[in-house]
Design a protein around this motif. Structure first.
Motif, mmCIF file in Angstrom:
data_model
loop_
_atom_site.group_PDB
_atom_site.id
_atom_site.type_symbol
_atom_site.label_atom_id
_atom_site.label_comp_id
_atom_site.label_asym_id
_atom_site.label_seq_id
_atom_site.Cartn_x
_atom_site.Cartn_y
_atom_site.Cartn_z
ATOM 1 N N HIS A 1 54.109 2.607 62.008
ATOM 2 C CA HIS A 1 54.818 2.247 60.050
ATOM 3 C C HIS A 1 54.573 4.068 59.430
ATOM 4 C CE1 HIS A 1 52.337 0.683 57.792
ATOM 5 N NE2 HIS A 1 52.331 0.090 59.276
ATOM 6 N N TRP A 2 52.970 3.835 59.719
ATOM 7 C CA TRP A 2 52.355 5.137 58.921
ATOM 8 C C TRP A 2 53.187 6.507 58.911
ATOM 9 C CZ3 TRP A 2 50.572 3.260 54.981
ATOM 10 C CH2 TRP A 2 49.071 1.671 55.092
ATOM 11 N N TYR A 3 53.257 6.565 60.272
ATOM 12 C CA TYR A 3 53.504 7.814 60.040
ATOM 13 C C TYR A 3 54.913 7.774 61.181
ATOM 14 C CZ TYR A 3 54.366 12.855 60.346
ATOM 15 O OH TYR A 3 54.986 14.375 60.209
ATOM 16 N N PRO A 4 55.760 7.196 61.595
ATOM 17 C CA PRO A 4 56.753 7.478 63.071
ATOM 18 C C PRO A 4 57.079 8.683 63.709
ATOM 19 C CG PRO A 4 57.569 6.357 60.638
ATOM 20 C CD PRO A 4 56.474 6.937 60.499
ATOM 21 N N LYS A 5 56.505 7.757 65.263
ATOM 22 C CA LYS A 5 57.096 8.803 66.039
ATOM 23 C C LYS A 5 58.577 9.715 66.454
ATOM 24 C CE LYS A 5 52.608 7.822 68.663
ATOM 25 N NZ LYS A 5 52.044 6.743 67.889
ATOM 26 N N ASP A 6 59.085 8.443 65.937
ATOM 27 C CA ASP A 6 60.540 8.557 66.676
ATOM 28 C C ASP A 6 60.866 9.820 65.369
ATOM 29 O OD1 ASP A 6 63.364 7.478 66.746
ATOM 30 O OD2 ASP A 6 63.265 7.694 64.622
ATOM 31 N N SER A 7 61.437 10.495 65.686
ATOM 32 C CA SER A 7 61.330 11.932 64.928
ATOM 33 C C SER A 7 63.174 12.324 64.078
ATOM 34 C CB SER A 7 62.366 12.916 66.109
ATOM 35 O OG SER A 7 64.148 12.684 66.404
ATOM 36 N N VAL A 8 63.443 10.720 63.837
ATOM 37 C CA VAL A 8 64.850 10.849 62.711
ATOM 38 C C VAL A 8 63.192 10.424 61.623
ATOM 39 C CG1 VAL A 8 66.621 9.574 61.434
ATOM 40 C CG2 VAL A 8 66.425 11.005 63.427
ATOM 41 N N GLN B 1 60.160 9.847 61.371
ATOM 42 C CA GLN B 1 59.148 10.878 60.718
ATOM 43 C C GLN B 1 59.966 11.585 60.229
ATOM 44 O OE1 GLN B 1 56.654 14.222 62.992
ATOM 45 N NE2 GLN B 1 56.225 11.916 64.317
ATOM 46 N N ALA B 2 60.894 12.757 60.011
ATOM 47 C CA ALA B 2 61.598 13.332 59.302
ATOM 48 C C ALA B 2 62.043 12.819 57.517
ATOM 49 C CB ALA B 2 62.946 13.887 59.431
ATOM 50 N N GLN B 3 61.485 11.136 57.789
ATOM 51 C CA GLN B 3 62.492 11.055 56.043
ATOM 52 C C GLN B 3 61.335 11.286 55.617
ATOM 53 O OE1 GLN B 3 63.942 7.787 58.036
ATOM 54 N NE2 GLN B 3 66.476 7.801 57.636
ATOM 55 N N VAL B 4 59.591 10.973 56.380
ATOM 56 C CA VAL B 4 58.332 10.721 55.016
ATOM 57 C C VAL B 4 58.675 12.073 55.324
ATOM 58 C CG1 VAL B 4 56.737 10.016 55.825
ATOM 59 C CG2 VAL B 4 57.956 8.677 56.805
ATOM 60 N N ASP B 5 58.789 13.521 56.142
ATOM 61 C CA ASP B 5 57.941 14.334 55.825
ATOM 62 C C ASP B 5 59.105 14.920 54.241
ATOM 63 O OD1 ASP B 5 56.139 15.005 57.567
ATOM 64 O OD2 ASP B 5 57.494 15.264 59.218
ATOM 65 N N GLU B 6 60.324 14.856 54.710
ATOM 66 C CA GLU B 6 61.677 14.763 54.137
ATOM 67 C C GLU B 6 60.447 14.804 52.068
ATOM 68 O OE1 GLU B 6 65.632 14.630 51.811
ATOM 69 O OE2 GLU B 6 64.849 13.132 53.112
#
Length: 232
Positions: free
Chosen positions: A84-91, A93-98
């Motif tokens: 949950h800290w930095y998900p492997k799921d691409s969507v 993870q992209a939300q965290v990166d956003e």
């Protein structure tokens, strides 16, 4: 696993974020405190580690990395931490990166500069407070906090969904910083207030541990204001 040496100072928001994350995610590290007020970041010894002369920095068996966001991503990819800290799921993870990309020129830029201009730079450089610049930064900061209240935290428990991520740790350390200058970022922001309570509860006791120095400055500021008010 590589031995991790962590160069930091808890006056630094990104240092606090990494400290809290390492502790909560059970990432072992060797502590190397850099005394910013004494200028240790400008010494030749530290410059050999980080030529940018800033904290935080890590050294993982000779691999030296600065910039808190890069460090967080590296740790999440390299060490065994909860997804949950930095998900492997691409969507996800992209939300965290956003948020992590957005915050550089928004949350961090405005909250950090407000505190620097109002608290630290007048002391460090012996110059009078630039009230016009502080007022401008406060206006910008209020706009950003309102966006977090009404956009990032709209219908969500945390910034990037209903699970805590590294974005929340980065954010709370930046949002707390203006309290050192007497500004309450949570006033009239119920979403932000509830988010803080959830985030602090999850990160306890490491959140409190990392923020001892911040609370000391907040108390010092409140005491000074109290003395001034008593003479009005």
């Amino acid at each position: 696993m590589a031995k991790l040496t962590f160069y930091y100072n808890l006056l630094s928001q990104p240092s606090r974020a990494l400290y809290i994350f390492f502790k909560k995610a059970e990432v072992p590290f060797e502590k190397k405190v850099v005394d910013l007020m004494k200028g240790e970041q400008f010494t030749a010894e530290f410059e050999a580690i980080n030529p940018f002369k800033k904290v935080p920095v890590i050294n993982a068996n000779g691999f030296v990395l600065s910039e808190s966001i890069a460090i967080l991503r590296y740790i999440c990819r390299t060490y065994k931490v909860a997804d949950h800290w930095y998900p492997k799921d691409s969507v996800k993870q992209a939300q965290v990166d956003e948020y992590l990309e957005w915050q550089h020129t928004n949350t961090r830029a405005n909250c950090a500069l407000y505190c620097l201009h109002k608290v630290f730079w007048p002391v460090l450089y012996g110059k009078p407070l630039n009230e016009r610049r502080v007022a401008e930064l406060e206006k910008n900061m209020i706009t950003i906090l309102d966006l977090i209240e009404n956009v990032w935290l709209k219908n969500k428990m945390f910034l990037c969904g209903n699970e805590i991520s590294i974005s929340d740790i980065i954010a709370i350390c930046e949002i707390e910083q203006p309290r050192m200058a007497g500004f309450n970022p949570y006033a009239n922001r119920p979403n932000l207030t509830s988010w803080k309570m959830r985030t602090v509860k999850y990160l306890s006791p490491y959140y409190e541990e990392a923020n001892e120095i911040l609370e000391m400055y907040v108390a010092k500021h409140n005491k000074t204001i109290g003395k001034l008010n008593s003479h009005i």
